[in-house]
Design a protein around this motif. Structure first.
Motif, PDB file in Angstrom:
ATOM      1  N   ASP A   1      -8.256   6.663   8.029  1.00 20.52           N
ATOM      2  CA  ASP A   1      -7.446   7.320   9.057  1.00 20.52           C
ATOM      3  C   ASP A   1      -6.017   7.528   8.574  1.00 20.52           C
ATOM      4  O   ASP A   1      -5.416   8.586   8.802  1.00 20.52           O
ATOM      5  CB  ASP A   1      -7.442   6.482  10.340  1.00 20.52           C
ATOM      6  N   LYS A   2      -5.457   6.528   7.894  1.00 16.27           N
ATOM      7  CA  LYS A   2      -4.091   6.672   7.384  1.00 16.27           C
ATOM      8  C   LYS A   2      -4.038   7.695   6.260  1.00 16.27           C
ATOM      9  O   LYS A   2      -3.094   8.491   6.172  1.00 16.27           O
ATOM     10  CB  LYS A   2      -3.555   5.318   6.914  1.00 16.27           C
ATOM     11  N   ALA A   3      -5.036   7.695   5.393  1.00 20.98           N
ATOM     12  CA  ALA A   3      -5.071   8.682   4.307  1.00 20.98           C
ATOM     13  C   ALA A   3      -5.125  10.102   4.867  1.00 20.98           C
ATOM     14  O   ALA A   3      -4.477  11.016   4.354  1.00 20.98           O
ATOM     15  CB  ALA A   3      -6.275   8.420   3.398  1.00 20.98           C
ATOM     16  N   ARG A   4      -5.905  10.279   5.925  1.00 23.86           N
ATOM     17  CA  ARG A   4      -6.011  11.597   6.560  1.00 23.86           C
ATOM     18  C   ARG A   4      -4.656  12.049   7.107  1.00 23.86           C
ATOM     19  O   ARG A   4      -4.315  13.228   7.062  1.00 23.86           O
ATOM     20  CB  ARG A   4      -7.055  11.541   7.674  1.00 23.86           C
ATOM     21  N   ASP A   5      -3.882  11.095   7.585  1.00 22.99           N
ATOM     22  CA  ASP A   5      -2.580  11.412   8.169  1.00 22.99           C
ATOM     23  C   ASP A   5      -1.522  11.658   7.093  1.00 22.99           C
ATOM     24  O   ASP A   5      -0.929  12.733   7.026  1.00 22.99           O
ATOM     25  CB  ASP A   5      -2.143  10.258   9.078  1.00 22.99           C
ATOM     26  N   VAL A   6      -1.302  10.669   6.219  1.00 17.94           N
ATOM     27  CA  VAL A   6      -0.213  10.794   5.244  1.00 17.94           C
ATOM     28  C   VAL A   6      -0.531  11.830   4.167  1.00 17.94           C
ATOM     29  O   VAL A   6       0.381  12.407   3.571  1.00 17.94           O
ATOM     30  CB  VAL A   6       0.110   9.437   4.594  1.00 17.94           C
ATOM     31  N   GLY A   7      -1.827  12.088   3.916  1.00 14.27           N
ATOM     32  CA  GLY A   7      -2.199  13.051   2.891  1.00 14.27           C
ATOM     33  C   GLY A   7      -2.580  14.411   3.433  1.00 14.27           C
ATOM     34  O   GLY A   7      -3.108  15.250   2.686  1.00 14.27           O
ATOM     35  N   ASP A   8      -2.317  14.654   4.705  1.00 14.41           N
ATOM     36  CA  ASP A   8      -2.697  15.918   5.343  1.00 14.41           C
ATOM     37  C   ASP A   8      -2.128  17.114   4.569  1.00 14.41           C
ATOM     38  O   ASP A   8      -0.903  17.243   4.436  1.00 14.41           O
ATOM     39  CB  ASP A   8      -2.180  15.932   6.781  1.00 14.41           C
ATOM     40  N   PRO A   9      -2.986  17.995   4.044  1.00 15.02           N
ATOM     41  CA  PRO A   9      -2.478  19.163   3.315  1.00 15.02           C
ATOM     42  C   PRO A   9      -1.577  20.063   4.148  1.00 15.02           C
ATOM     43  O   PRO A   9      -0.828  20.867   3.594  1.00 15.02           O
ATOM     44  CB  PRO A   9      -3.767  19.896   2.896  1.00 15.02           C
ATOM     45  N   ALA A  10      -1.627  19.921   5.468  1.00 19.16           N
ATOM     46  CA  ALA A  10      -0.725  20.709   6.313  1.00 19.16           C
ATOM     47  C   ALA A  10       0.731  20.401   5.988  1.00 19.16           C
ATOM     48  O   ALA A  10       1.593  21.285   6.079  1.00 19.16           O
ATOM     49  CB  ALA A  10      -1.009  20.438   7.791  1.00 19.16           C
TER      50      ALA A  10
ATOM     51  N   ALA B   1      -9.650   2.167   8.853  1.00 22.41           N
ATOM     52  CA  ALA B   1      -8.225   2.339   9.121  1.00 22.41           C
ATOM     53  C   ALA B   1      -7.524   2.988   7.929  1.00 22.41           C
ATOM     54  O   ALA B   1      -6.610   3.808   8.101  1.00 22.41           O
ATOM     55  CB  ALA B   1      -7.585   0.991   9.449  1.00 22.41           C
ATOM     56  N   ALA B   2      -7.947   2.635   6.723  1.00 24.15           N
ATOM     57  CA  ALA B   2      -7.364   3.248   5.520  1.00 24.15           C
ATOM     58  C   ALA B   2      -7.687   4.738   5.460  1.00 24.15           C
ATOM     59  O   ALA B   2      -6.840   5.560   5.103  1.00 24.15           O
ATOM     60  CB  ALA B   2      -7.885   2.540   4.273  1.00 24.15           C
TER      61      ALA B   2
ATOM     62  N   ARG C   1      -4.659  -4.697   7.761  1.00 24.87           N
ATOM     63  CA  ARG C   1      -5.206  -3.692   8.675  1.00 24.87           C
ATOM     64  C   ARG C   1      -5.837  -2.527   7.909  1.00 24.87           C
ATOM     65  O   ARG C   1      -6.949  -2.112   8.224  1.00 24.87           O
ATOM     66  CB  ARG C   1      -4.133  -3.166   9.619  1.00 24.87           C
ATOM     67  N   ASP C   2      -5.143  -1.964   6.930  1.00 22.12           N
ATOM     68  CA  ASP C   2      -5.705  -0.841   6.169  1.00 22.12           C
ATOM     69  C   ASP C   2      -5.629  -1.079   4.660  1.00 22.12           C
ATOM     70  O   ASP C   2      -5.664  -0.146   3.870  1.00 22.12           O
ATOM     71  CB  ASP C   2      -5.006   0.480   6.535  1.00 22.12           C
ATOM     72  N   GLY C   3      -5.542  -2.330   4.277  1.00 18.74           N
ATOM     73  CA  GLY C   3      -5.480  -2.714   2.867  1.00 18.74           C
ATOM     74  C   GLY C   3      -4.883  -4.092   2.755  1.00 18.74           C
ATOM     75  O   GLY C   3      -4.430  -4.675   3.746  1.00 18.74           O
ATOM     76  N   LEU C   4      -4.880  -4.619   1.539  1.00 18.40           N
ATOM     77  CA  LEU C   4      -4.252  -5.911   1.284  1.00 18.40           C
ATOM     78  C   LEU C   4      -3.193  -5.756   0.213  1.00 18.40           C
ATOM     79  O   LEU C   4      -3.354  -4.979  -0.742  1.00 18.40           O
ATOM     80  CB  LEU C   4      -5.294  -6.942   0.841  1.00 18.40           C
ATOM     81  N   LEU C   5      -2.101  -6.496   0.369  1.00 17.17           N
ATOM     82  CA  LEU C   5      -1.007  -6.507  -0.598  1.00 17.17           C
ATOM     83  C   LEU C   5      -1.054  -7.817  -1.363  1.00 17.17           C
ATOM     84  O   LEU C   5      -0.990  -8.901  -0.760  1.00 17.17           O
ATOM     85  CB  LEU C   5       0.341  -6.339   0.112  1.00 17.17           C
ATOM     86  N   ALA C   6      -1.183  -7.726  -2.682  1.00 13.80           N
ATOM     87  CA  ALA C   6      -1.355  -8.917  -3.515  1.00 13.80           C
ATOM     88  C   ALA C   6      -0.102  -9.192  -4.325  1.00 13.80           C
ATOM     89  O   ALA C   6       0.579  -8.276  -4.787  1.00 13.80           O
ATOM     90  CB  ALA C   6      -2.553  -8.738  -4.449  1.00 13.80           C
ATOM     91  N   GLU C   7       0.187 -10.467  -4.503  1.00 13.60           N
ATOM     92  CA  GLU C   7       1.331 -10.888  -5.306  1.00 13.60           C
ATOM     93  C   GLU C   7       0.980 -10.823  -6.793  1.00 13.60           C
ATOM     94  O   GLU C   7      -0.173 -10.598  -7.178  1.00 13.60           O
ATOM     95  CB  GLU C   7       1.761 -12.298  -4.906  1.00 13.60           C
ATOM     96  N   ASP C   8       1.997 -11.051  -7.630  1.00 11.41           N
ATOM     97  CA  ASP C   8       1.830 -10.891  -9.081  1.00 11.41           C
ATOM     98  C   ASP C   8       1.232 -12.132  -9.734  1.00 11.41           C
ATOM     99  O   ASP C   8       1.809 -12.722 -10.652  1.00 11.41           O
ATOM    100  CB  ASP C   8       3.175 -10.565  -9.727  1.00 11.41           C
ATOM    101  N   CYS C   9       0.058 -12.533  -9.268  1.00  6.97           N
ATOM    102  CA  CYS C   9      -0.667 -13.610  -9.940  1.00  6.97           C
ATOM    103  C   CYS C   9      -2.158 -13.386  -9.712  1.00  6.97           C
ATOM    104  O   CYS C   9      -2.572 -12.925  -8.645  1.00  6.97           O
ATOM    105  CB  CYS C   9      -0.235 -14.986  -9.443  1.00  6.97           C
TER     106      CYS C   9
END
Length: 346
Positions: free
Chosen positions: A324-333, A321-322, A289-297
């Protein structure tokens, strides 16, 4: 009687990215608007702080003091001498310094610097009222060394761009980590070589200069710009655009304490990230949805990149979507609220 203005002082030993992300560029501008005095003192200008002792006492007395990563022995001693005069002393650490010093995969000069910082950290920890870490893992690592440890995620200090570059046919992948992550990049180099061969309109940017892997730097659509000083990198990051960002993080004690900063960095450059499937990204990224998670290969990294390149509309939606999430989790507020609570003694 005139009301005393709150005062914050950052004692800097040159860790400017940490200072900016966690205070100076995220919270300090807002604090200044509220009438708070904020100062940054470059401690490297005074090898022996007692040379300016009367002035230093006047600046630090009654101030909330922030230290990032480390200080010289003489400055740590001066802080100890001043300890009773401070309104508060806060120590920000965004890496597991001891793990870095012991990590054989890291460059030797980097390990030596981390070892020096780890030694100064042992002297700083007892002086601090509070330790502020970038991740829960790092907080747990330091839990035996201090009774008051908090987690403050990195703040988003750059604007998020539009995604017009997704309309272009030629796409760019980017790796903008430091040499501390060269070993991680080498793990996925075979995937990137295969990708270069399979997609003739795709280019790759590796900001490692002469330290970029040789098998990649010789390819015709791979650029290897030199790493930039912090302020220049911020300017570059705000104008450069990528479609896919690479954040490999192989399992080491040093990597396990990392923050989510690469998620924010990739969003600032307009991209969607491929991240190693482990902390801190496994807890942040909604895979697909907002990124991909890759395994160790390397094969799975190639699969993830191929998925993004073959489905450009889905990839653009993931980049949005990424952002939007960055704006939320990284909000300087969040960062402002964190420091305001300490200023108010809460």
């Amino acid at each position: 009687m005139a009301k005393v203005r709150p005062r914050w002082v950052v004692l800097s030993d040159g860790a400017r990215p940490t200072e900016d992300i966690y205070f100076l560029a995220s919270a300090a501008p807002w604090l200044r608007q509220q009438g708070v005095r904020v100062l940054r003192l470059d401690t490297r200008r005074w090898r022996h702080p007692h040379w300016c002792w009367p002035w230093l006492k006047s600046v630090l007395s009654g101030a909330h003091v922030i230290v990032c990563r480390g200080l010289s022995d003489s400055w740590i001693q001066a802080l100890g001498d001043m300890r009773g005069r401070l309104a508060g002393l806060y120590y920000i650490v965004d890496d597991d310094l001891r793990a870095a010093a012991l990590d054989q995969t890291l460059p030797q000069h980097y390990r030596q610097r981390m070892a020096m910082l780890a030694t100064s950290q042992l002297n700083l920890l007892p002086l601090a009222d509070e330790i502020i870490t970038c991740s829960r893992t790092l907080a747990n690592t330091l839990a035996d060394h201090h009774r008051h440890i908090s987690v403050l995620p990195p703040a988003l200090i750059s604007p998020l761009p539009d995604l017009e570059h997704f309309c272009y046919q030629n796409w760019r992948l980017g790796f903008h980590g430091t040499r501390a992550h060269l070993a991680d990049l080498l793990q996925i180099s075979p995937a990137l070589s295969d990708l270069h061969q399979q997609y003739p309109t795709v280019s790759l940017e590796i900001m490692l200069g002469r330290f970029a892997p040789a098998e990649l730097s010789v390819l015709d659509r791979v650029s290897t710009p030199e790493p930039l000083p912090w302020k220049a990198f911020l300017r570059y990051q705000r104008r450069q655009r990528i479609h896919i960002g690479l954040a490999p993080l192989w399992p080491t004690p040093f990597n396990s304490a990392k923050s989510i900063i690469k998620f924010l960095d990739i969003a600032v450059m307009g991209g969607v990230g491929i991240f190693s499937h482990r902390a801190p990204y496994a807890q942040l990224v909604d895979d697909g949805r907002d990124g991909l998670l890759a395994e160790d290969c390397a094969e799975h990294w190639l699969h993830c990149a191929t998925r993004l390149l073959d489905h450009p509309r889905d990839t653009r939606a993931m980049a949005q979507a990424a952002a939007d999430k960055a704006r939320d989790v990284g909000d300087p507020a969040h960062t402002r609220s964190f420091w305001l609570q300490r200023q108010q003694g809460q």
